[in-house]
Design an enzyme around this catalytic site. Structure first.
Site, short mmCIF file in Angstrom:
data_model
loop_
_atom_site.label_atom_id
_atom_site.label_comp_id
_atom_site.label_asym_id
_atom_site.label_seq_id
_atom_site.Cartn_x
_atom_site.Cartn_y
_atom_site.Cartn_z
N GLU A 179 -23.26 24.64 -19.95
CA GLU A 179 -23.13 23.31 -20.57
C GLU A 179 -22.39 22.33 -19.66
O GLU A 179 -22.70 21.15 -19.63
CB GLU A 179 -22.43 23.41 -21.91
N ASN B 126 -24.59 16.35 -24.92
CA ASN B 126 -24.90 17.22 -26.05
C ASN B 126 -24.51 16.42 -27.29
O ASN B 126 -23.32 16.21 -27.56
CB ASN B 126 -24.12 18.53 -25.93
N CYS C 278 -20.44 22.55 -32.21
CA CYS C 278 -20.18 23.92 -31.74
C CYS C 278 -18.73 24.15 -31.33
O CYS C 278 -17.84 24.16 -32.17
CB CYS C 278 -21.15 24.27 -30.61
N ASN D 212 -24.56 26.72 -31.69
CA ASN D 212 -25.31 27.84 -31.09
C ASN D 212 -24.24 28.72 -30.46
O ASN D 212 -23.73 28.37 -29.39
CB ASN D 212 -26.24 27.37 -29.97
N GLU E 52 -26.77 22.40 -33.81
CA GLU E 52 -26.69 21.85 -32.45
C GLU E 52 -28.03 22.15 -31.73
O GLU E 52 -28.62 23.20 -31.93
CB GLU E 52 -25.56 22.59 -31.71
N LYS F 94 -20.64 15.58 -27.66
CA LYS F 94 -19.74 16.74 -27.62
C LYS F 94 -18.66 16.59 -26.56
O LYS F 94 -18.97 16.42 -25.37
CB LYS F 94 -20.57 18.00 -27.35
#
Lengths: 313, 313
Positions: A142, A106, A172, A197, A47, A123
């Site tokens: 995020e 993302n 993730c 991550n 990621e 994501k």
């Protein structure tokens, strides 16, 4: 006819704020070369593979914008596309996406050995918060910097280079949510690629989680969800200390029984490899996890009716 | 105020066809006494704890009916209820249920230390087949002998003896389906009790699964689903060779991190014990798995819209 793909996971060590784009791209290219030299036809990068994990910082404006890709490929990334095509290897790449309309996601893409983009994923399960946590040394922002993915969990039928594998992507935190896996499982997924991550401490500010426990969690959810959906899974970390903030490693390749067949031993740049026989998925898909025969959706209503918990009185 | 429940799993060794009801009840009572002597306030017995795993045989009529309980408690089982109440210990018990209306379910109940039945559950995920598999030495005929559970996945708020725990039940194959766990998780479950009878070979006739792999699967799904729903789980086997047909053991107690805190070492009657601190569920429920903050049901539609797989073209 055998349906075996040699797959590599390209774990990356840390990427510091001060690292140049060229420096990071040189690392990606070295990992790509290494994977190709070992015969891999697919290499999975982490990621946000092109930058540090910038959601740990409260930033804005030009500094923030510098972490985003405004097209894909772009001039910075084109060397990776070119070299992969020349070597006949495809890849999964995670990056921060800025759209022409000004949206931010993302994102990950799957690129086939012929250089074509097989699919894109944005994501869905964004962790963290919109507002910074007061007093925290590192943030998890995020929900501030990205919109929730708007593409669902699409699965893609690959070409002949990957034996027409049904492939899917996550990013993730998605891997901790069985719904992500089931959405791909309901499309017959045979190979799930995901980069991550993940903090080596509790990113929500608790004191009970350390790197060992969080690596265990990471491996556990890949194993069990691969088994419960009878799929291969390749889960790949960006690892190590980024500007003082720790990330777990533990990148792994998991078979459809949930067995770890390869796992990274370091917190640095490291290739892991496995020969993934897609037909090993049939045992689960046809028997124990024959969804058409055994699932009972009439009893799952709350899963889609609401997000949160309602306790019994 | 501490919310710790000492919980026991009462793994049972095999129960042969020829074993009398009295013989089996004597074993249950011994396990109950043992668990109570170790201070447990709850003991979890296996699925179909009162009989052999009869769905492996093609039978009918009086022979089949003899495996079912026509009321609960009944005269055969009353001694267990009486002794548990006297000892101040509750229990989970799996049994074959025949209703007054002539329905048949694979059922479990949770009985509190005061003797009250807290709740009943009827197995939703019936494995196996309706028709016998030609040529197979042992069958898996749960779909023939039982109707699909019609109660969903209810969670129950226990009384003070169990610190008002939110409790839920599953039976055997349910544990391999993340939907079962999520339905309980969406009710804030803190303690999942489940019994199983799982073959030590592939019950669907394949050749690739053995007792080691199937015990790994069994433990793996308890661990990961407990973690992903931030709950304790107690998974208890009937184990060993029943009339020549092998069952795995591996009974375990798993914490909300997915860590195994107790696991059976034998294939026989064996008590495992753990002190389950219900408040350990808060770390997951309030942070990583804060469902209201982080689940995205709009992207889960296929999970309830259909049972089976639709592959990409």
């Amino acid at each position: 006819m055998s349906r075996i793909i040699r797959v590599a996971g390209a774990q990356m060590g840390p990427t510091q704020k001060a690292d140049s784009r060229d420096h990071t791209m040189a690392r990606l290219l070295r990992l790509l070369e290494d994977a190709a030299a070992q015969g891999a036809k697919l290499v999975v990068f982490p990621e946000l593979a092109l930058t540090t994990f910038f959601p740990r910082w409260l930033i804005a404006g030009t500094e923030l914008d510098g972490y985003f890709e405004h097209s894909m490929p772009n001039a910075d990334v084109q060397p990776l596309f070119n070299r992969a095509r020349a070597l006949g290897i495809g890849f999964y790449l995670g990056y921060a996406e800025a759209t022409p309309e000004g949206q931010h996601f993302n994102t990950a893409i799957l690129v086939q050995p012929d250089g074509s983009i097989l699919g894109q994923y944005r994501k869905v399960h964004l962790p963290g918060s919109v507002e910074p946590r007061p007093g925290a040394l590192y943030q998890q922002l995020e929900k501030r910097y990205f919109q929730y993915g708007d593409l669902g969990f699409p699965a893609f039928r690959a070409g002949e280079d990957w034996h027409k594998a049904v492939t899917g992507m996550m990013i993730c935190n998605d891997r901790r949510w069985p719904e992500s896996w089931r959405m791909l499982g309901l499309q017959g997924v045979e190979l799930v690629c995901l980069g991550y991550n993940s903090a080596a401490y509790d990113p929500n500010g608790g004191k009970t989680e350390d790197a060992v426990l969080r690596t265990f969690h990471s491996t556990l959810v890949a194993q069990a969800n691969a088994y419960m959906n009878a799929t291969w899974a390749v889960a790949v970390a960006k690892a190590g200390e980024e500007d003082g903030s720790g990330l777990i490693g533990g990148s792994c390749i998991v078979d459809p029984n949930g067995l770890v067949v390869a796992q990274a031993k370091t917190l640095g740049d490291e290739i892991i490899i496995a020969d993934c026989d897609l037909d090993l998925c049939r045992q689960g898909k046809d028997k124990m996890f024959n969804f058409a025969a055994h699932r009972r959706p009439a009893h799952y209503a709350a899963i889609t009716e609401r997000a949160g918990v309602i306790e019994p009185s």
